[in-house]
Design a protein around this motif. Structure first.
Motif, PDB file in Angstrom:
ATOM      1  N   LEU A  33       0.854  -1.181   0.000  1.00 42.12           N
ATOM      2  CA  LEU A  33       0.000   0.000   0.000  1.00 42.12           C
ATOM      3  C   LEU A  33       0.890   1.231   0.000  1.00 42.12           C
ATOM      4  N   GLU A  34       0.545   2.202  -0.813  1.00 44.21           N
ATOM      5  CA  GLU A  34       1.210   3.494  -0.789  1.00 44.21           C
ATOM      6  C   GLU A  34       0.237   4.493  -0.174  1.00 44.21           C
ATOM      7  N   TRP A  35       0.644   5.108   0.926  1.00 44.09           N
ATOM      8  CA  TRP A  35      -0.176   6.090   1.635  1.00 44.09           C
ATOM      9  C   TRP A  35       0.395   7.454   1.295  1.00 44.09           C
ATOM     10  N   CYS A  36      -0.306   8.192   0.455  1.00 44.96           N
ATOM     11  CA  CYS A  36       0.128   9.529   0.054  1.00 44.96           C
ATOM     12  C   CYS A  36      -0.464  10.547   1.029  1.00 44.96           C
ATOM     13  N   VAL A  37       0.396  11.347   1.615  1.00 42.07           N
ATOM     14  CA  VAL A  37      -0.016  12.369   2.578  1.00 42.07           C
ATOM     15  C   VAL A  37       0.303  13.728   1.957  1.00 42.07           C
ATOM     16  N   TYR A  38      -0.764  14.482   1.685  1.00 44.02           N
ATOM     17  CA  TYR A  38      -0.612  15.805   1.088  1.00 44.02           C
ATOM     18  C   TYR A  38      -0.399  16.836   2.184  1.00 44.02           C
ATOM     19  N   PHE A  39       0.514  17.758   1.942  1.00 43.04           N
ATOM     20  CA  PHE A  39       0.872  18.761   2.932  1.00 43.04           C
ATOM     21  C   PHE A  39      -0.026  19.991   2.839  1.00 43.04           C
ATOM     22  N   TRP A  40      -0.234  20.588   3.997  1.00 44.39           N
ATOM     23  CA  TRP A  40      -1.026  21.809   4.109  1.00 44.39           C
ATOM     24  C   TRP A  40      -0.117  22.972   4.467  1.00 44.39           C
ATOM     25  N   HIS A  41      -0.399  24.100   3.847  1.00 43.06           N
ATOM     26  CA  HIS A  41       0.213  25.369   4.226  1.00 43.06           C
ATOM     27  C   HIS A  41      -0.864  26.433   3.999  1.00 43.06           C
ATOM     28  N   ASP A  42      -1.781  26.523   4.944  1.00 43.15           N
ATOM     29  CA  ASP A  42      -2.996  27.344   4.868  1.00 43.15           C
ATOM     30  C   ASP A  42      -3.996  26.794   3.844  1.00 43.15           C
ATOM     31  N   TYR A  43      -3.613  25.870   3.038  1.00 43.95           N
ATOM     32  CA  TYR A  43      -4.469  25.196   2.062  1.00 43.95           C
ATOM     33  C   TYR A  43      -3.726  23.925   1.641  1.00 43.95           C
ATOM     34  N   CYS A  44      -4.417  23.031   0.970  1.00 43.83           N
ATOM     35  CA  CYS A  44      -3.772  21.804   0.505  1.00 43.83           C
ATOM     36  C   CYS A  44      -2.844  22.150  -0.656  1.00 43.83           C
ATOM     37  N   THR A  45      -1.595  21.787  -0.526  1.00 41.19           N
ATOM     38  CA  THR A  45      -0.624  22.054  -1.583  1.00 41.19           C
ATOM     39  C   THR A  45      -0.563  20.848  -2.521  1.00 41.19           C
ATOM     40  N   GLU A  46       0.217  20.963  -3.556  1.00 44.91           N
ATOM     41  CA  GLU A  46       0.426  19.831  -4.459  1.00 44.91           C
ATOM     42  C   GLU A  46       1.599  18.974  -4.008  1.00 44.91           C
ATOM     43  N   ASN A  47       2.154  19.275  -2.845  1.00 41.19           N
ATOM     44  CA  ASN A  47       3.288  18.536  -2.311  1.00 41.19           C
ATOM     45  C   ASN A  47       2.807  17.409  -1.417  1.00 41.19           C
ATOM     46  N   PHE A  48       3.457  16.280  -1.541  1.00 39.80           N
ATOM     47  CA  PHE A  48       3.082  15.134  -0.722  1.00 39.80           C
ATOM     48  C   PHE A  48       4.271  14.208  -0.520  1.00 39.80           C
ATOM     49  N   MET A  49       4.131  13.344   0.488  1.00 41.57           N
ATOM     50  CA  MET A  49       5.094  12.263   0.706  1.00 41.57           C
ATOM     51  C   MET A  49       4.317  10.961   0.618  1.00 41.57           C
TER      52      MET A  49
END
Length: 163
Positions: free
Chosen positions: A120-136
């Motif tokens: 399973l790949e769990w993609c976690v999107y980062f927030w910086h006052d809003y959801c960014t396009e950056n994730f791990m």
């Protein structure tokens, strides 16, 4: 009760509260309150606290999907099954067992490596006052998938005891 997992040196911690078994009567308004963190100090320290990240229906559907994955009930010819949450923090990509002998990418497969197990790949999107396009992306193998599925089931069972 928190779910804690060591992902090759990255500590994953997840706490889901407020699951409502009667979510079907409340449509998409039955949010669970969640805390989660991913830590590997000093380079990673990401945390969200007291946020409505998962619907009760998503807790159910994800636990069912993980059970299907563990039982081998996803088509092995499907590349992956993506589970998108309504809130954009999490995307779960479930990969079924794969027979590498039928994959044209491989010219040779060593004995005992013919099959790739589920993951399973769990993609976690980062927030910086809003959801960014950056994730791990964090990868869970079979044993970790079982633990996550069992945790989700325990969230459902424990909510029944609290009512």
């Amino acid at each position: 009760m928190s779910f804690i997992l060591d992902l090759s040196g990255i500590e994953l911690k997840l706490d889901i509260r407020g699951y409502d078994k009667n979510y079907d009567k409340t449509s998409d308004n039955s949010w669970c309150e969640c805390d989660f963190s991913f830590r590997a100090r000093p380079w990673l320290d990401y945390e969200i606290k007291n946020d409505e990240l998962l619907l009760s229906s998503e807790v159910d559907e994800l636990s069912k999907s993980l059970t299907k994955l563990l039982k081998g009930e996803f088509c092995e010819h499907c590349e992956c099954y993506e589970f998108w949450c309504l809130e954009s923090d999490f995307v779960f990509k479930l990969y079924p067992q794969k027979d590498r002998r039928e994959d044209p990418k491989y010219a040779y497969i060593a004995p005992a490596y013919e099959f790739q197990d589920i993951y399973l790949e769990w993609c976690v999107y980062f927030w910086h006052d809003y959801c960014t396009e950056n994730f791990m992306t964090f990868t869970l193998q079979r044993e970790d998938i079982e633990k996550l599925r069992d945790y989700l089931i325990s969230v459902k069972k424990n909510s029944l005891r609290l009512r």
